[in-house]
Design an enzyme around this catalytic site. Structure first.
Site, short mmCIF file in Angstrom:
data_model
loop_
_atom_site.label_atom_id
_atom_site.label_comp_id
_atom_site.label_asym_id
_atom_site.label_seq_id
_atom_site.Cartn_x
_atom_site.Cartn_y
_atom_site.Cartn_z
N CYS A 13 0.89 -1.32 0.04
CA CYS A 13 -0.08 0.03 0.00
C CYS A 13 0.94 1.23 -0.05
O CYS A 13 0.93 2.03 0.94
CB CYS A 13 -1.03 -0.12 1.22
SG CYS A 13 -2.05 -1.28 1.27
N ALA A 14 1.53 1.43 -1.25
CA ALA A 14 2.49 2.56 -1.22
C ALA A 14 2.01 4.04 -1.46
O ALA A 14 0.66 4.07 -2.05
CB ALA A 14 3.53 2.20 -2.44
N ALA A 17 0.85 4.44 -4.81
CA ALA A 17 -0.43 3.38 -5.30
C ALA A 17 -1.67 4.26 -5.05
O ALA A 17 -2.68 4.36 -5.86
CB ALA A 17 -0.33 2.17 -4.55
N ARG A 19 -2.02 7.73 -4.42
CA ARG A 19 -2.01 9.13 -4.96
C ARG A 19 -2.39 9.10 -6.42
O ARG A 19 -3.20 9.69 -6.84
CB ARG A 19 -0.57 9.74 -4.75
CG ARG A 19 -0.69 10.78 -3.59
CD ARG A 19 0.56 11.55 -3.78
NE ARG A 19 1.78 10.95 -3.78
CZ ARG A 19 2.58 11.19 -5.08
NH1 ARG A 19 2.33 11.98 -5.88
NH2 ARG A 19 3.76 10.70 -5.16
N ARG A 20 -1.52 8.11 -7.36
CA ARG A 20 -1.90 8.24 -8.63
C ARG A 20 -2.39 6.73 -9.31
O ARG A 20 -3.27 6.86 -10.19
CB ARG A 20 -0.64 8.68 -9.27
CG ARG A 20 0.01 9.78 -9.07
CD ARG A 20 -0.64 11.13 -9.32
NE ARG A 20 -1.13 11.16 -10.83
CZ ARG A 20 -0.60 11.87 -11.56
NH1 ARG A 20 0.69 12.66 -11.23
NH2 ARG A 20 -0.81 12.03 -12.87
N SER A 38 -1.36 -5.92 1.82
CA SER A 38 -0.07 -5.37 2.59
C SER A 38 0.52 -6.08 3.77
O SER A 38 -0.26 -7.19 4.06
CB SER A 38 -0.88 -3.95 3.44
OG SER A 38 -0.19 -3.42 4.39
N TYR A 59 2.26 -10.43 1.01
CA TYR A 59 2.02 -10.48 -0.42
C TYR A 59 2.31 -12.10 -1.22
O TYR A 59 1.76 -12.09 -2.17
CB TYR A 59 3.67 -9.89 -0.81
CG TYR A 59 3.78 -8.47 -0.28
CD1 TYR A 59 2.99 -7.66 -0.07
CD2 TYR A 59 5.25 -8.17 -0.11
CE1 TYR A 59 2.95 -6.33 0.42
CE2 TYR A 59 5.43 -6.71 0.71
CZ TYR A 59 4.22 -5.90 0.81
OH TYR A 59 4.43 -4.74 1.62
N LYS A 98 9.16 2.06 -11.24
CA LYS A 98 10.64 2.31 -11.53
C LYS A 98 11.56 2.63 -10.07
O LYS A 98 10.81 3.39 -9.43
CB LYS A 98 10.66 3.23 -12.65
CG LYS A 98 9.94 4.63 -12.41
CD LYS A 98 10.87 5.63 -11.70
CE LYS A 98 10.22 6.15 -10.58
NZ LYS A 98 10.72 7.17 -9.59
N1 NAP Z 1 5.79 6.64 -10.95
C1 NAP Z 1 6.01 7.70 -9.97
O1 NAP Z 1 5.63 8.73 -10.17
C2 NAP Z 1 6.72 7.58 -8.79
C3 NAP Z 1 6.37 8.39 -7.78
C4 NAP Z 1 6.90 7.99 -6.63
C5 NAP Z 1 7.47 6.86 -6.47
N2 NAP Z 1 7.55 5.76 -7.44
C6 NAP Z 1 8.28 4.45 -7.24
O2 NAP Z 1 7.25 3.75 -6.66
C7 NAP Z 1 7.81 2.81 -5.76
C8 NAP Z 1 7.21 2.93 -4.14
O3 NAP Z 1 7.72 4.59 -3.94
P1 NAP Z 1 6.77 5.25 -2.63
O4 NAP Z 1 7.29 6.36 -2.57
O5 NAP Z 1 5.22 5.19 -3.35
O6 NAP Z 1 7.16 4.15 -1.57
P2 NAP Z 1 6.41 4.19 0.07
O7 NAP Z 1 5.02 5.01 0.12
O8 NAP Z 1 7.43 3.92 0.98
O9 NAP Z 1 5.60 2.63 -0.16
C9 NAP Z 1 6.30 1.43 -0.38
C10 NAP Z 1 5.42 0.36 0.28
O10 NAP Z 1 6.13 -0.86 0.20
C11 NAP Z 1 5.80 -1.78 1.18
N3 NAP Z 1 7.03 -2.14 1.99
C12 NAP Z 1 7.43 -3.63 1.95
N4 NAP Z 1 8.44 -3.72 2.60
C13 NAP Z 1 8.86 -2.67 2.97
C14 NAP Z 1 9.97 -2.09 3.67
N5 NAP Z 1 10.93 -2.79 4.17
N6 NAP Z 1 9.77 -0.65 3.85
C15 NAP Z 1 9.27 0.16 3.36
N7 NAP Z 1 8.10 -0.38 2.71
C16 NAP Z 1 7.81 -1.53 2.66
C17 NAP Z 1 4.93 -0.83 1.93
O11 NAP Z 1 3.43 -1.51 1.96
P3 NAP Z 1 2.73 -2.13 2.98
O12 NAP Z 1 3.32 -1.61 4.32
O13 NAP Z 1 1.45 -1.91 2.68
O14 NAP Z 1 3.20 -3.78 2.92
C18 NAP Z 1 4.86 0.42 1.65
O15 NAP Z 1 3.78 1.03 1.67
C19 NAP Z 1 9.35 3.18 -5.82
O16 NAP Z 1 10.09 2.28 -6.58
C20 NAP Z 1 9.21 4.61 -6.46
O17 NAP Z 1 10.42 4.95 -6.94
C21 NAP Z 1 7.15 5.93 -8.58
#
Ligand code: NAP
Length: 324
Positions: A13-14, A17, A19-20, A38, A59, A98
């Site tokens: 639940c990133a 995910a 936001r967009r 999650s 997962y 990415k």
């Molecule tokens: N396309 C875009 O515009 C865009 C923008 C920002 C980021 N991204 C990419 O998307 C990916 C995620 O980025 P984000 O900023 O959305 O990340 P984030 O909010 O930190 O979310 C990552 C998710 O991964 C899970 N997770 C599993 N193991 C983890 C660990 N050890 N530490 C932290 N989280 C863990 C968590 O979900 P649960 O707790 O629910 O299991 C967490 O919510 C990255 O690769 C980033 O580069 C893309």
């Protein structure tokens, strides 16, 4: 796949995910959000209540479900390949955020397994699916700036605010921001780019976070100058410099759905703004992923794109050497 829709399971639940991507998947007719996993049951439940699908704790539990055809994987970059391999083993197609891999070797292993299993593996470079870039390519092909001489691109984000008693935090890492200019250079200069320069500036040298720059060159000698960093004023754009003018586009990568793109053409001091229609790049990338699966398209170009990107990033890292 019932009704020609791809049933997607979400791993994590990133922030990106919620936001967009998930609001966009809800608007993409080729996609059905079937399950959201999650590590935390409460988070899975609240995401499923907002975006649909069955909440799943863990997962591996999601990957075991027969009602999931494919996964969207927005985990931190260090976990992308591990969970991609597990998803491919479970027979699921993968749309991964990415940067796909933290090394070329890892990327090669995952692309090979996807090929062996006949599954689609796509890196979610959503910006590629915004119509503003094909409009730019058309202007350049029509001679709007003459013969192309150079490309430049910047992507940088500010430090997030400091929390209570904590220093400023960063959700992102340098490879996450570098990924955009490197991918954009290939969009406009093609597949044969060579890396001729790389620099990485260590966190703390200026600003609290690292930054970097790279110089690439195409087989015909067109250069790409790329800059990226954290704890920077926000920049998300590129420019194409030709024999007869200069074209620039801002908000090129993390473009909001409602944003009205403006391409600026500067020719001999005469500036013209070309206003384009908004577009929904996250809806479009989810559609590209699903359409390729549903229509049994050619999966190979998506794997090859992952490898080209990983090779360039590895070459930049090698030239950048140890962090200075
Ligand atoms: N396309 C875009 O515009 C865009 C923008 C920002 C980021 N991204 C990419 O998307 C990916 C995620 O980025 P984000 O900023 O959305 O990340 P984030 O909010 O930190 O979310 C990552 C998710 O991964 C899970 N997770 C599993 N193991 C983890 C660990 N050890 N530490 C932290 N989280 C863990 C968590 O979900 P649960 O707790 O629910 O299991 C967490 O919510 C990255 O690769 C980033 O580069 C893309």
């Amino acid at each position: 796949m019932p009704g020609d829709r791809v049933r997607i399971g979400v791993l994590g639940c990133a922030d990106i995910a919620q936001r967009r991507m998930l609001p966009s998947m809800c608007r993409q007719p080729l996609v059905e959000i079937a399950a959201i996993a999650s590590r935390d049951p409460g988070r899975a439940g609240s995401f499923a209540a907002r975006f649909g699908g069955v909440p799943v704790t863990g997962y591996a539990e999601l990957l075991a479900r027969p009602d999931v055809d494919a996964v969207y994987l927005p985990l931190p970059p260090g976990l992308h390949v591990e969970w991609t391999l597990r998803a491919l083993d479970a027979g699921k197609h993968v749309l991964c955020e990415k940067p796909f891999a933290t090394s070329l070797t890892e990327a090669q292993a995952a692309v090979r397994v996807a090929g062996e299993r006949g599954l689609l593996l796509m890196e979610s470079f959503m910006f590629l699916y915004h119509a503003q870039h094909s409009a730019v390519a058309r202007l350049v092909a029509e001679g709007a700036i003459g013969e192309l001489r150079g490309f430049s691109s910047d992507f940088g984000i500010p430090a997030l605010p400091a929390g209570d008693g904590h220093p400023a935090r960063h959700a992102s890492t340098l490879p996450e921001v570098a990924a955009y200019p490197v991918r954009a250079a290939q969009l406009f200069l093609g597949d044969g780019l060579a890396v001729v320069g790389g620099y990485r500036c260590a966190a703390g040298r200026f600003g609290s976070q690292p930054s970097g720059a790279a110089l690439l060159v195409s087989p015909s000698g067109v250069t790409a100058q790329l800059r990226y960093g954290l704890d920077h004023g926000y920049r998300s754009g590129y420019a194409l410099w030709g024999s007869a003018g200069y074209l620039s586009l801002d908000r090129a990568f993390s473009t909001p759905d409602e944003h009205v793109p403006v391409v600026r053409l500067d020719r001999g001091g005469t500036v013209e703004d070309v206003v384009l229609a908004p577009d929904q790049q996250f809806v479009n990338v989810a559609g590209e992923f699903a359409r390729t699966i549903v229509h049994n398209g050619d999966f190979r170009p998506y794997g090859e794109a992952i490898l080209r990107q990983a090779r360039l990033v590895a070459a930049i890292d090698e030239l950048a050497g140890a962090t200075r």
